[in-house]
Enzyme design. Structure first.
Site, PDB file in Angstrom:
ATOM      1  N   GLY A 233      38.363 -10.409  32.447  1.00  0.00           N
ATOM      2  CA  GLY A 233      38.048 -11.565  31.608  1.00  0.00           C
ATOM      3  C   GLY A 233      39.160 -12.588  31.472  1.00  0.00           C
ATOM      4  O   GLY A 233      39.227 -13.296  30.462  1.00  0.00           O
TER       5      GLY A 233
ATOM      6  N   THR B  50      32.255 -18.693  39.414  1.00  0.00           N
ATOM      7  CA  THR B  50      33.532 -18.909  40.091  1.00  0.00           C
ATOM      8  C   THR B  50      33.717 -17.796  41.113  1.00  0.00           C
ATOM      9  O   THR B  50      33.470 -16.625  40.830  1.00  0.00           O
ATOM     10  CB  THR B  50      34.703 -18.983  39.088  1.00  0.00           C
ATOM     11  OG1 THR B  50      35.917 -19.040  39.842  1.00  0.00           O
ATOM     12  CG2 THR B  50      34.765 -17.804  38.147  1.00  0.00           C
ATOM     13  N   HIS B  51      34.127 -18.201  42.321  1.00  0.00           N
ATOM     14  CA  HIS B  51      34.224 -17.242  43.433  1.00  0.00           C
ATOM     15  C   HIS B  51      35.607 -17.360  44.078  1.00  0.00           C
ATOM     16  O   HIS B  51      36.062 -18.473  44.352  1.00  0.00           O
ATOM     17  CB  HIS B  51      33.128 -17.555  44.460  1.00  0.00           C
ATOM     18  CG  HIS B  51      33.120 -16.591  45.607  1.00  0.00           C
ATOM     19  ND1 HIS B  51      32.636 -15.309  45.489  1.00  0.00           N
ATOM     20  CD2 HIS B  51      33.540 -16.721  46.886  1.00  0.00           C
ATOM     21  CE1 HIS B  51      32.768 -14.687  46.649  1.00  0.00           C
ATOM     22  NE2 HIS B  51      33.311 -15.520  47.522  1.00  0.00           N
TER      23      HIS B  51
ATOM     24  N   ASP C  50      22.318 -20.158  42.646  1.00  0.00           N
ATOM     25  CA  ASP C  50      20.907 -20.155  43.035  1.00  0.00           C
ATOM     26  C   ASP C  50      20.500 -18.716  43.342  1.00  0.00           C
ATOM     27  O   ASP C  50      21.250 -17.782  43.032  1.00  0.00           O
ATOM     28  CB  ASP C  50      20.658 -21.125  44.210  1.00  0.00           C
ATOM     29  CG  ASP C  50      21.345 -20.681  45.489  1.00  0.00           C
ATOM     30  OD1 ASP C  50      21.901 -19.554  45.520  1.00  0.00           O
ATOM     31  OD2 ASP C  50      21.340 -21.455  46.466  1.00  0.00           O
ATOM     32  N   ALA C  51      19.344 -18.542  43.974  1.00  0.00           N
ATOM     33  CA  ALA C  51      18.821 -17.177  44.153  1.00  0.00           C
ATOM     34  C   ALA C  51      19.638 -16.339  45.141  1.00  0.00           C
ATOM     35  O   ALA C  51      19.513 -15.123  45.169  1.00  0.00           O
ATOM     36  CB  ALA C  51      17.364 -17.246  44.594  1.00  0.00           C
TER      37      ALA C  51
ATOM     38  N   ILE D  52      24.017  -9.581  40.481  1.00  0.00           N
ATOM     39  CA  ILE D  52      23.240 -10.724  40.958  1.00  0.00           C
ATOM     40  C   ILE D  52      22.209 -11.055  39.882  1.00  0.00           C
ATOM     41  O   ILE D  52      21.438 -10.182  39.461  1.00  0.00           O
ATOM     42  CB  ILE D  52      22.569 -10.381  42.301  1.00  0.00           C
ATOM     43  CG1 ILE D  52      23.657 -10.143  43.345  1.00  0.00           C
ATOM     44  CG2 ILE D  52      21.634 -11.507  42.739  1.00  0.00           C
ATOM     45  CD1 ILE D  52      23.163  -9.493  44.609  1.00  0.00           C
ATOM     46  N   LEU D  53      22.240 -12.285  39.415  1.00  0.00           N
ATOM     47  CA  LEU D  53      21.330 -12.686  38.340  1.00  0.00           C
ATOM     48  C   LEU D  53      19.908 -12.817  38.875  1.00  0.00           C
ATOM     49  O   LEU D  53      19.689 -13.205  40.025  1.00  0.00           O
ATOM     50  CB  LEU D  53      21.805 -14.000  37.725  1.00  0.00           C
ATOM     51  CG  LEU D  53      23.109 -13.866  36.920  1.00  0.00           C
ATOM     52  CD1 LEU D  53      23.718 -15.235  36.644  1.00  0.00           C
ATOM     53  CD2 LEU D  53      22.861 -13.105  35.616  1.00  0.00           C
TER      54      LEU D  53
ATOM     55  N   ASN E 241      39.430 -15.306  33.263  1.00  0.00           N
ATOM     56  CA  ASN E 241      38.765 -16.622  33.313  1.00  0.00           C
ATOM     57  C   ASN E 241      38.129 -16.948  31.960  1.00  0.00           C
ATOM     58  O   ASN E 241      38.210 -18.077  31.484  1.00  0.00           O
ATOM     59  CB  ASN E 241      37.713 -16.643  34.432  1.00  0.00           C
ATOM     60  CG  ASN E 241      38.344 -16.864  35.786  1.00  0.00           C
ATOM     61  OD1 ASN E 241      38.737 -17.964  36.137  1.00  0.00           O
ATOM     62  ND2 ASN E 241      38.454 -15.783  36.551  1.00  0.00           N
TER      63      ASN E 241
HETATM   64  C1  GRF Z   1      37.671 -13.685  39.708  1.00  0.00           C
HETATM   65  O1  GRF Z   1      38.534 -13.833  40.808  1.00  0.00           O
HETATM   66  C2  GRF Z   1      36.257 -13.989  40.085  1.00  0.00           C
HETATM   67  O2  GRF Z   1      36.116 -15.045  40.963  1.00  0.00           O
HETATM   68  C3  GRF Z   1      35.886 -12.700  40.769  1.00  0.00           C
HETATM   69  O3  GRF Z   1      36.423 -11.701  39.940  1.00  0.00           O
HETATM   70  C4  GRF Z   1      37.566 -12.232  39.282  1.00  0.00           C
HETATM   71  C5  GRF Z   1      37.346 -12.066  37.800  1.00  0.00           C
HETATM   72  O4  GRF Z   1      38.549 -12.091  37.110  1.00  0.00           O
HETATM   73  N1  GRF Z   1      34.475 -12.592  41.007  1.00  0.00           N
HETATM   74  P1  GRF Z   1      38.600 -12.070  35.512  1.00  0.00           P
HETATM   75  O5  GRF Z   1      37.695 -10.944  35.029  1.00  0.00           O
HETATM   76  O6  GRF Z   1      38.160 -13.410  35.009  1.00  0.00           O
HETATM   77  O7  GRF Z   1      40.037 -11.791  35.189  1.00  0.00           O
END
Ligand code: GRF
Length: 200
Positions: free
Chosen positions: A8, A102-103, A135-136, A88-89, A10
């Site tokens: 967490g 975020t990826h 998206d899907a 996956i939502l 982010n």
């Molecule tokens: C991020 O790099 C995100 O893109 C990926 O997992 C990480 C999550 O980090 N899918 P955090 O839980 O926000 O520290």
């Protein structure tokens, strides 16, 4: 509202940013697909309501999708942010809310759950992060913003991911703030942020 599955950081960046009213958004709730994660602790520390919806607690994935949709809807969010949410939502969530993810790679390269590891083993010299609408598909939605991160000699998955995450947190906060303050439009695969924009 923010969906998490892990540490967490982010989410923490969004919580910190929203302490300033000028940011234009606040985290109304935090949802997770598992218990006992640092992401939930961070939300509790910030007095933000939390909930957990585990796929395994529902008879089918469709029922989970329904329950998650109902739970998110209680908080009437303008935007759902998937920040390290590792599920996956389903179609109901995606049909009911605008969702941003975020990826940790420059999409469409290295989609899926092991993006950093795969970028390293491919041998790319530059990777990065992507903020995109969901998206899907898996990491296939329209790109909102991207930023590059150089791979350094001697990087392992952990060191590279940590450097990506530093950039990712800043980019996510910037984009979520701009979406909240200024709105956005989507035309095909092009997302535009801006004051004149209306949501579509
Ligand atoms: C991020 O790099 C995100 O893109 C990926 O997992 C990480 C999550 O980090 N899918 P955090 O839980 O926000 O520290």
């Amino acid at each position: 509202m923010v969906l998490v599955s892990g540490s967490g950081t982010n989410l923490q960046a969004l919580l910190d940013a929203s302490a300033d009213e000028a940011f234009g958004a606040r985290v109304v709730a935090v949802g997770a697909d598992r218990d006992g994660i640092e992401g939930l602790t961070r939300a509790e520390r910030a007095d933000v309501p939390t909930f957990v919806q585990k796929v395994g607690d529902h008879a089918t994935r469709e029922k989970w999708d329904e329950a998650l949709t109902a739970q998110i809807a209680e908080f009437k969010p303008d935007l759902v942010v998937s920040a390290g949410f590792m599920k996956i939502l389903g179609p109901r969530v995606l049909g009911s809310f605008s969702v941003v993810n975020t990826h940790p790679a420059l999409l469409p390269a290295f989609q899926g759950a092991h993006a950093v590891r795969e970028a390293l083993s491919y041998g790319v010299r530059v990777t990065g992060c992507t903020v995109h609408l969901v998206d899907a598909g898996v990491d296939t939605g329209p790109v909102i913003a991207q930023e590059a991160v150089a791979v350094q000699d001697g990087d392992d998955e952990e060191s590279l991911h940590e450097r990506i995450k530093t950039v990712e947190r800043r980019l996510l906060v910037e984009i979520v703030g701009r979406m909240a303050r200024d709105g956005w439009t989507v035309s095909g695969r092009t997302v535009r942020l801006g004051r004149a924009a209306s949501r579509s």
